[in-house]
Design an enzyme around this catalytic site. Structure first.
Site, short mmCIF file in Angstrom:
data_model
loop_
_atom_site.label_atom_id
_atom_site.label_comp_id
_atom_site.label_asym_id
_atom_site.label_seq_id
_atom_site.Cartn_x
_atom_site.Cartn_y
_atom_site.Cartn_z
N ILE A 102 0.89 -1.17 0.00
CA ILE A 102 0.00 0.00 0.00
C ILE A 102 0.93 1.22 0.00
O ILE A 102 1.95 1.23 0.69
CB ILE A 102 -0.92 -0.01 1.24
N SER A 103 0.59 2.23 -0.80
CA SER A 103 1.47 3.40 -0.91
C SER A 103 1.43 4.23 0.36
O SER A 103 0.50 4.15 1.16
CB SER A 103 1.01 4.28 -2.08
N LYS A 104 2.46 5.07 0.51
CA LYS A 104 2.50 6.03 1.62
C LYS A 104 1.32 6.99 1.51
O LYS A 104 1.03 7.47 0.39
CB LYS A 104 3.74 6.92 1.47
#
Ligand code: SAH
Length: 262
Positions: A102-104
């Site tokens: 999951i992206s930042k």
């Protein structure tokens, strides 16, 4: 682009409208959402942790109120395995299984903010009809669904697609359509899209994405620069003259891979 924010998702949400998770039956030490079981007692269900995240995003340069409100409304810990829930509101990418991440939050907010700076979204204050490539755990889809008319989100790994479907059903977002398939072909049945966003990057922009971008629409994707390992955010705008591309900051996304994993 004619855009009307759907009644149920009108923004900005007031804090009182932010949905609470249902308590699980007899076990007061757990909250259940979809397939995940999140320990309570970490303060993750308090709006305070999300407001702290939003403050950090604001300090980091995110200024779009709709984006900040949407980030404060979606419980990121609901989309993660319980072992990682305590890190949900740190500005860090986290594993979601199957070698994906999951992206930042800051990168998600930045990409959505870039979409809002496109001509169509700026005028209508909505992302309109959105295509997302790379559903992953479904967190970014949940955020975007609050800022758009509808969202088609494609995932190539069946297990991630299925898990995201359960999680998103748990928070009842009826303007999201999840598709299992190879996102490199976009999704022609719902095209054109006012906004296209990819959470995985390759060296070339698939032609289908440009073909499916609506007039005055904007596409934001990570892309590897030819001959280098460096990825940057690429923005493509479609206007009367055709398409125009600009390059932005360096990012680090998982690769865009053709085909599906059943
Ligand atoms: N925004 C997502 C991030 C997911 S990571 C989230 O909130 O969780 C990127 C995702 O892109 C991965 O799940 C990966 O499987 C997916 N992906 C990579 N190539 C793809 C392709 N060709 N079509 C669809 N999804 C793809």
């Amino acid at each position: 682009m004619s855009v009307a924010t759907p009644r149920s998702n009108r923004f900005p949400l007031r804090l009182a409208q932010v949905s609470r998770l249902p308590q699980s039956g007899g076990d007061k030490a757990l909250h259940r959402s979809g397939q995940s079981v999140t320990p309570v007692g970490l303060g993750l269900d308090s709006q305070g942790v999300r407001l702290q995240l939003v403050q950090r995003l604001r300090k980091g340069g995110v200024s779009h109120c709709g984006v900040l409100d949407a980030m404060s409304a979606v419980c990121r810990h609901d989309f993660l395995d319980s072992a990682l829930a305590a890190q949900a509101y740190e500005d860090t990418s986290l594993p979601i299984g199957h070698g994906q991440t999951i992206s930042k939050p800051s990168v998600i907010a930045r990409m959505i903010e870039l979409l809002f700076e496109g001509e169509g979204a700026r005028k209508s204050a909505s992302l309109g009809r959105v295509l997302e490539i790379g559903t992953g755990c479904g967190y970014q889809a949940a955020v975007i669904s609050l800022l758009s008319i509808n969202l088609v989100s494609i995932e190539r790994i069946k297990a991630l697609h299925d898990r995201a479907a359960v999680r998103l059903a748990g928070i009842r977002r009826d303007n999201i359509r999840l598709v299992f398939g190879d996102g490199m072909f976009g999704h022609p049945p719902n095209a054109p899209y006012d906004s296209i966003i990819a959470a995985a990057g390759g060296e070339h922009l698939p032609a289908a994405w440009l073909e499916q971008l609506a007039p005055f629409g904007r596409l934001v994707v990570p892309s590897r620069q030819p001959g280098s390992d460096r990825q940057v955010l690429v923005v493509v705008d479609r206007n009367e003259q055709g398409v125009r591309q600009s390059l932005h900051e360096a990012v680090n996304f998982v690769p865009l891979i053709p085909g599906v994993v059943v």
